[in-house]
Design a protein around this motif. Structure first.
Motif, mmCIF file in Angstrom:
data_model
loop_
_atom_site.group_PDB
_atom_site.id
_atom_site.type_symbol
_atom_site.label_atom_id
_atom_site.label_comp_id
_atom_site.label_asym_id
_atom_site.label_seq_id
_atom_site.Cartn_x
_atom_site.Cartn_y
_atom_site.Cartn_z
ATOM 1 N N ALA A 117 -4.421 -18.580 -12.097
ATOM 2 C CA ALA A 117 -5.228 -18.060 -10.998
ATOM 3 C C ALA A 117 -4.354 -17.440 -9.911
ATOM 4 N N GLU A 118 -3.250 -18.102 -9.595
ATOM 5 C CA GLU A 118 -2.344 -17.568 -8.571
ATOM 6 C C GLU A 118 -1.699 -16.261 -9.026
ATOM 7 N N LYS A 119 -1.382 -16.167 -10.298
ATOM 8 C CA LYS A 119 -0.820 -14.919 -10.838
ATOM 9 C C LYS A 119 -1.815 -13.776 -10.740
ATOM 10 N N TYR A 120 -3.080 -14.078 -11.052
ATOM 11 C CA TYR A 120 -4.121 -13.070 -10.884
ATOM 12 C C TYR A 120 -4.146 -12.565 -9.442
ATOM 13 N N LYS A 121 -4.176 -13.494 -8.505
ATOM 14 C CA LYS A 121 -4.287 -13.122 -7.093
ATOM 15 C C LYS A 121 -3.080 -12.316 -6.633
ATOM 16 N N ASP A 122 -1.895 -12.668 -7.128
ATOM 17 C CA ASP A 122 -0.681 -11.953 -6.746
ATOM 18 C C ASP A 122 -0.730 -10.487 -7.157
ATOM 19 N N ILE A 123 -1.339 -10.221 -8.312
ATOM 20 C CA ILE A 123 -1.389 -8.843 -8.821
ATOM 21 C C ILE A 123 -2.598 -8.084 -8.283
ATOM 22 N N ILE A 124 -3.762 -8.709 -8.352
ATOM 23 C CA ILE A 124 -4.993 -8.025 -7.920
ATOM 24 C C ILE A 124 -5.028 -7.870 -6.407
ATOM 25 N N GLN A 125 -4.490 -8.844 -5.709
ATOM 26 C CA GLN A 125 -4.447 -8.881 -4.243
ATOM 27 C C GLN A 125 -5.836 -8.703 -3.654
ATOM 28 N N ASP A 126 -6.037 -7.757 -2.705
ATOM 29 C CA ASP A 126 -7.322 -7.671 -2.014
ATOM 30 C C ASP A 126 -8.259 -6.641 -2.623
ATOM 31 N N SER A 127 -8.044 -6.303 -3.891
ATOM 32 C CA SER A 127 -8.961 -5.367 -4.563
ATOM 33 C C SER A 127 -10.353 -5.978 -4.732
ATOM 34 N N VAL A 128 -10.399 -7.294 -4.835
ATOM 35 C CA VAL A 128 -11.653 -8.039 -4.934
ATOM 36 C C VAL A 128 -11.524 -9.267 -4.032
ATOM 37 N N SER A 129 -12.594 -10.028 -3.913
ATOM 38 C CA SER A 129 -12.494 -11.282 -3.166
ATOM 39 C C SER A 129 -12.578 -12.449 -4.136
ATOM 40 N N TYR A 130 -12.172 -13.627 -3.653
ATOM 41 C CA TYR A 130 -12.054 -14.804 -4.505
ATOM 42 C C TYR A 130 -12.793 -15.973 -3.884
ATOM 43 N N GLN A 131 -13.056 -16.966 -4.709
ATOM 44 C CA GLN A 131 -13.645 -18.214 -4.258
ATOM 45 C C GLN A 131 -12.677 -18.913 -3.301
ATOM 46 N N LYS A 132 -13.147 -19.204 -2.102
ATOM 47 C CA LYS A 132 -12.290 -19.858 -1.109
ATOM 48 C C LYS A 132 -12.042 -21.311 -1.504
ATOM 49 N N VAL A 181 -9.476 -26.594 -9.824
ATOM 50 C CA VAL A 181 -8.857 -26.622 -11.153
ATOM 51 C C VAL A 181 -9.296 -25.461 -12.043
ATOM 52 N N TYR A 182 -10.031 -24.502 -11.481
ATOM 53 C CA TYR A 182 -10.314 -23.229 -12.148
ATOM 54 C C TYR A 182 -10.846 -23.380 -13.570
ATOM 55 N N HIS A 183 -11.976 -24.078 -13.659
ATOM 56 C CA HIS A 183 -12.729 -23.988 -14.911
ATOM 57 C C HIS A 183 -13.078 -22.527 -15.168
ATOM 58 N N GLN A 184 -13.389 -21.826 -14.093
ATOM 59 C CA GLN A 184 -13.538 -20.369 -14.145
ATOM 60 C C GLN A 184 -12.732 -19.762 -13.007
ATOM 61 N N PHE A 185 -12.103 -18.623 -13.305
ATOM 62 C CA PHE A 185 -11.496 -17.822 -12.242
ATOM 63 C C PHE A 185 -12.481 -16.705 -11.952
ATOM 64 N N THR A 186 -13.160 -16.823 -10.817
ATOM 65 C CA THR A 186 -14.295 -15.953 -10.515
ATOM 66 C C THR A 186 -13.985 -15.051 -9.337
ATOM 67 N N ILE A 187 -14.131 -13.756 -9.577
ATOM 68 C CA ILE A 187 -13.934 -12.762 -8.528
ATOM 69 C C ILE A 187 -15.291 -12.277 -8.040
ATOM 70 N N ARG A 188 -15.250 -11.590 -6.911
ATOM 71 C CA ARG A 188 -16.481 -11.042 -6.344
ATOM 72 C C ARG A 188 -16.232 -9.599 -5.939
ATOM 73 N N SER A 189 -17.104 -8.695 -6.415
ATOM 74 C CA SER A 189 -16.935 -7.273 -6.101
ATOM 75 C C SER A 189 -18.268 -6.556 -6.230
ATOM 76 N N GLU A 190 -18.509 -5.593 -5.331
ATOM 77 C CA GLU A 190 -19.701 -4.760 -5.448
ATOM 78 C C GLU A 190 -19.615 -3.860 -6.672
#
Length: 365
Positions: free
Chosen positions: A256-271, A279-288
């Motif tokens: 999950a941290e690797k995803y965030k490092d690369i994608i950065q602020d292109s989408v938003s993430y679960q706070k 424990v990231y059963h799912q890594f869920t992004i949010r985007s229009e």
């Protein structure tokens, strides 16, 4: 093809150990409430840090039996989130009770504690917070409100085995915890399975009877119960896999941290709250641009999934509750924007990079 979950990689890693455990269970020929079930219940209680656990047939049954053991009956009300799998609310209806849906926090995606009190009535008897995607709810606030109104807290931990809040395991923060071991879960068996955790001896004794035809003593049935027993073969598998759960969860967190490092602020993430370990059963992004991202991933044969496209209050099965669009706006908006990406302990760095770059490109940021 990059799947959401790759159990074949898991089998390549620990399959031999699992096969030996299954063969041993078969050889012992004690398939119903056998030695592996008892061993797993002890292992799970030790891991969670609670007094009692009871293995049951599924996560849905765990919720149902927990509600029954809590005394939930016809015409009672149970508060929960609409942004969850249907089993959470189904279990309430199984008891003849009414699910009362409270909207979610747009950042954590969990039930919003600030909205709870205005939904409490004289009929309210319990709250079921769901630690969605493995992200713990704000349990301090939920428990404070529950204590104020003398409500039972039943944690839906189907997606959160190993997650912590204030350094305590989910499933030990309320009165009862309910777990699922569906194969895709962080701790999953190779069929259906579930677990109930509690520190209350009376609740534990009731659940032990309810799962076994209402019997506290063999062939003596003090109440109408159910046939909901964790299978010994599945328990044997879980006894192997629980030894690796911390490493598996840490690998999910790293992914999950690797995803965030690369994608950065292109989408938003679960706070994730400071007190929480997600424990990231799912890594869920949010985007229009969710649908565009999903379509682009499909072109590259990369799986993704929408959890959940229709909030429960708008499902046909709950039409009798007379909800309409706009009643729970945060849940409804998130249902149009969330997308879960592959995340599992065996996901390779190169795969994360490929997925992340596609998400960035498709998001247009």
């Amino acid at each position: 093809m990059i799947p959401m979950l790759d159990l074949k990689r898991e089998l390549a890693d620990i399959g031999d150990e699992i096969s030996k455990a299954v063969d041993k269970s078969i050889g012992e020929t004690k398939f119903i409430l056998g030695p592996n079930v008892k061993e797993f219940e002890k292992n799970a209680a030790d891991y969670l840090g609670c007094k009692y656990t009871a293995g049951v047939a599924s996560g849905t049954d765990a919720l149902h039996l927990a509600l029954k053991a809590s005394g939930i009956k016809e015409n009672d009300e149970v508060i929960t989130t609409p942004f969850t799998f249907i089993a959470t609310a189904e279990a309430i209806v199984y008891c003849g009770a009414k699910p009362v849906f409270v909207d979610i926090d747009p950042e954590t995606m969990n039930i919003n504690p600030e909205l709870l009190e205005k939904s409490i009535t004289e009929k309210t008897k319990a709250i079921i917070p769901v630690h969605l995607f493995g992200n713990p709810c704000r349990m301090d606030e939920i428990k404070q409100i529950a204590d104020k109104y003398n409500l039972t807290v039943i944690e839906d931990c189907a997606q959160s085995f190993g997650a912590t809040y204030n350094n305590k395991q989910t499933g030990t923060l309320g009165d009862i915890g309910c777990f699922s071991f569906f194969p895709s879960k962080n701790l999953g068996c190779y069929g259906d399975g579930g677990l109930i955790s509690t520190n209350d001896e009376n609740i534990y004794n009731d659940i032990m009877a309810l799962r076994n035809h209402g019997s506290y003593e063999k062939y003596y049935h003090d109440r109408i119960g159910f046939n909901s027993r964790l299978d010994d073969i599945q328990a044997a598998i879980l006894n192997v896999k629980i030894k690796y759960i911390d490493k598996a969860n840490e690998d999910r967190i790293l992914a999950a941290e690797k995803y965030k490092d690369i994608i950065q602020d292109s989408v938003s993430y679960q706070k994730v709250e400071n007190k929480s370990k997600h424990v990231y059963h799912q890594f869920t992004i949010r985007s229009e641009k969710r649908n565009q991202i999903m379509s682009e991933l499909q072109k590259h044969e990369i799986a993704s999934a929408i959890y959940y496209p229709v909030p429960l209050h708008l499902q046909k099965s709950f039409a009798s509750l007379n909800h309409k669009e706009g009643d729970l706006p945060v849940s409804e908006k998130l249902a149009q924007e969330v997308l879960s990406l592959p995340v599992n302990p065996y996901l390779e760095d190169e795969e994360i990079t490929i997925i992340s770059e596609i998400v960035k490109l498709a998001s247009g940021k």
